[in-house]
Design an enzyme around this catalytic site. Structure first.
Site, mmCIF file in Angstrom:
data_model
loop_
_atom_site.group_PDB
_atom_site.id
_atom_site.type_symbol
_atom_site.label_atom_id
_atom_site.label_comp_id
_atom_site.label_asym_id
_atom_site.label_seq_id
_atom_site.Cartn_x
_atom_site.Cartn_y
_atom_site.Cartn_z
ATOM 1 N NE ARG A 34 -4.155 -1.987 1.959
ATOM 2 C CZ ARG A 34 -3.820 -3.110 2.824
ATOM 3 N NH1 ARG A 34 -3.396 -2.924 3.719
ATOM 4 N NH2 ARG A 34 -4.459 -4.066 2.808
ATOM 5 C CE LYS A 67 -1.983 12.767 -15.588
ATOM 6 N NZ LYS A 67 -2.521 13.061 -16.926
ATOM 7 C CD GLU A 115 4.939 14.201 -23.950
ATOM 8 O OE1 GLU A 115 4.228 15.323 -23.662
ATOM 9 O OE2 GLU A 115 4.419 13.131 -23.935
ATOM 10 C CE LYS A 135 4.080 16.338 -15.923
ATOM 11 N NZ LYS A 135 4.171 15.014 -16.714
ATOM 12 C CD GLU A 195 -5.105 15.115 -16.415
ATOM 13 O OE1 GLU A 195 -4.063 14.961 -16.281
ATOM 14 O OE2 GLU A 195 -5.830 14.878 -17.166
ATOM 15 N NE ARG A 230 -0.659 15.907 -13.917
ATOM 16 C CZ ARG A 230 0.067 15.308 -13.171
ATOM 17 N NH1 ARG A 230 -0.241 15.620 -12.025
ATOM 18 N NH2 ARG A 230 0.848 14.606 -13.836
ATOM 19 C CG ASN A 272 -3.470 15.017 -20.745
ATOM 20 O OD1 ASN A 272 -2.367 14.246 -20.406
ATOM 21 N ND2 ASN A 272 -4.295 15.087 -19.728
ATOM 22 C CG HIS A 300 -0.969 13.076 -24.412
ATOM 23 N ND1 HIS A 300 -0.369 14.290 -24.739
ATOM 24 C CD2 HIS A 300 -0.053 12.456 -23.831
ATOM 25 C CE1 HIS A 300 1.058 14.268 -24.458
ATOM 26 N NE2 HIS A 300 1.309 13.262 -23.584
ATOM 27 C CG HIS A 349 -3.391 8.100 -24.872
ATOM 28 N ND1 HIS A 349 -3.870 8.500 -23.742
ATOM 29 C CD2 HIS A 349 -2.179 8.020 -24.805
ATOM 30 C CE1 HIS A 349 -3.037 8.981 -23.150
ATOM 31 N NE2 HIS A 349 -1.882 8.779 -23.625
ATOM 32 C CG HIS A 386 3.771 8.446 -25.195
ATOM 33 N ND1 HIS A 386 2.393 8.589 -25.217
ATOM 34 C CD2 HIS A 386 4.034 9.583 -24.404
ATOM 35 C CE1 HIS A 386 1.837 9.395 -24.736
ATOM 36 N NE2 HIS A 386 2.904 10.165 -24.083
#
Lengths: 360, 360
Positions: free
Chosen positions: A120, A142, A184, A226, A236, A240, A244, A247, A251, A264
């Site tokens: 955890r 992330k 990026e 960033k 987010e 934020r 993306n 993206h 994706h 990516h």
């Protein structure tokens, strides 16, 4: 060495940017709480940097184990994640272990997610070795893995103790991965830093040639952008999401082509052009700005169109499982002007179709 | 209906305890943010309660899907977890989805962990249907799955929006599972609530006979104790660890016997006797108190000794991967007096051996 800070209250952490930092055990030791260290890397990076890092940590008498994952986005899944848990448990590592991610974005995302979940939650440190991971994925917390039906669908927001970006590691980076990272970098210029966009237009050739000073500057400026965005909106809920840009299109490309076939950053390159194309069709930016941005992306040797084998319906289908979708409404990052992006669900479906059909 | 609150600042949530609450859509609707609901349950519970819950939510015009997992601790792993992600993605559910856990501890732990990870975190509601999950696992935000090498080794601290404990559901609970739940109820008496321990000595026969008032009281008092401990120490940095009385021994038994052969509560029953036996050998409690606690556990039809087929070395081996181990030192919850437990790593290995060998 430069030090930036991601300001997140009690979860704040430093980003160190410099050369020959990977075996700086003195630097790392400050962020390792207990005696146990588990390095997560991949089979490409392990050959170059793992012995060095192990030796450095061993000399400080840490108990060091390592997990070498197969290299590639296609392995970023729950099965590979389990290899990390196997090693941690076989080594009987407990809650005081520190996990070190040594590699690119895939390694960082998986090591970070494993750290979030093992017992955890245990500590972790990011040592990104690709440009993409230095300027983007290692910063901001992330973490996660892909699912066959969608990218990064399983994960956690989980911040590292520190990020150590060794610019010297970029010397061994293949050209294709350098380009993927530059995607990026360009993104920050387009979404929130017009001055940087202008700098990139003037200096992209130095960057692509691997000039160390130019790359360092790109990393600092990208991380700084960033860090500021993440500090405003860690989970987010709002701003934020502009990170993306490209993206949601990207994706869809990555998922359709099979993870690992397009990098990516390559998918983000084409995805940004699509987002800009749609922005232009929606009357937000002029054709000249679309052309400037497209040209910069092209000069970074990135694709500026989606693969021909994708149909419009496949695009829409894959985009509609994106995390930014809210109660069935597709949301996209669009661009108001170069240096200023925003998120909207107010999207003209006809113009979106035009963009998808034009950008292949 | 009674309402307790788990006080965790912005992550606070209510526990509702009453009868016939499962289809109270009015109650649930307050804690469902969007339109999408995914019910996670198992094949045993689904037959009894799933149609009722689906109908209730459907009447409020939620978009409802369900995942029916195989029933049993042996399925509490990453593979089964992935069935939940499959369903969420096939349904194209997004970040606004609310996951409802309808079932016992295994369902709650997996649904909660899936909620923590899906798109990096979505809302969830616990509807526990076993005594064990009502009094323990549904409250406090511990979620996760097992690994072949250790129980609950992969997970997250992730709090629900609400817990809805329907005492009427216990009418359909098999006797063996009722006993397993009573193990955790007795635990609260031993670790922090001597008055409750005395009440249990006087009322255990009513509880075991399924008396609704006695069971309601057990659930309220247990949740109240748990909520207070969790509010003090959400992430188990200190005091919360006392909730694990008997669990280090118990997890060793569960892992050794194969998940699902001993119920978790059964292993905790035997584990508590072992922790008390060690406490007595270490001069912390007297023989009479050990006998009182052992007798109460026995009257709940729980095992009071570990299985004969486990060797001392296997016990030590399995206990040493427990989450409470810190830098190689085993830590256990021991008992100073009935109603007062504490955590210590100051454990006499000889006496531990004696306990392991005596309690089989």
């Amino acid at each position: 060495m430069k030090t930036l800070t991601v300001d997140l209250g009690e979860r704040s952490y430093p980003i160190f940017i410099g050369t020959n930092l990977i075996d700086r055990a003195d630097l790392l030791a400050e962020y390792i709480g207990g005696q146990q260290v588990c390095i997560v890397t991949n089979d490409t990076v392990a050959k170059i940097y793992l012995p060095m890092l192990k030796r450095a940590l061993g000399s400080r008498e840490f108990e060091v184990q390592s997990v070498v994952l197969p290299d590639g986005e296609q392995y970023k899944n729950l099965d590979t994640l389990n290899l990390i848990f196997d090693e941690l448990l076989k080594s009987r590592f407990n809650r005081t272990v520190t996990v070190i991610a040594l590699g690119g974005g895939v390694v960082g995302d998986m090591a970070g997610f494993a750290s979030a979940c093992y017992q955890r939650g245990v500590s972790f440190i990011q040592i990104p070795t690709t440009l993409l991971s230095m300027v983007d994925s290692s910063v901001g917390g992330k973490t996660g893995v892909n699912h066959a039906l969608g990218k990064n669908m399983i994960g956690a927001f989980y911040q590292p103790q520190a990020v150590v970006a060794d610019v010297a590691a970029l010397k061994t980076l293949p050209a294709r991965e350098l380009s993927a990272g530059v995607a990026e970098v360009i993104k920050y210029g387009i979404i929130c830093d017009y001055d940087f966009f202008v700098w990139l237009e003037a200096n992209i050739d130095r960057v692509m040639a691997g000039d160390a000073n130019a790359l360092s500057y790109c990393i600092e400026r990208s991380c700084d952008n960033k860090a500021r965005v993440v500090a405003q909106d860690e989970r987010e809920g709002g701003i934020r999401a502009i990170l993306n840009l490209g993206h949601t299109f990207g994706h869809a490309i990555e998922t359709a082509q099979g993870y690992g076939n397009w990098l990516h950053g390559e998918a983000v390159g084409a995805g940004m052009v699509m987002a800009l194309d749609l922005s232009q069709r929606m009357g937000l930016i002029c054709e000249a700005d679309l052309a400037r941005a497209t040209s910069l992306i092209e000069r970074a040797n990135l694709p500026v169109a989606a693969p021909e084998n994708m149909s419009e319906s496949q695009f829409i289908e894959l985009m509609s499982v994106d995390k930014k979708v809210q109660d069935g409404r597709l949301r996209l990052v669009l661009v108001k002007q170069l240096g200023q992006a925003f998120v909207t669900s107010d999207i003209d479906r006809d113009l979106l179709s035009q963009t998808i059909n034009a950008c292949r």
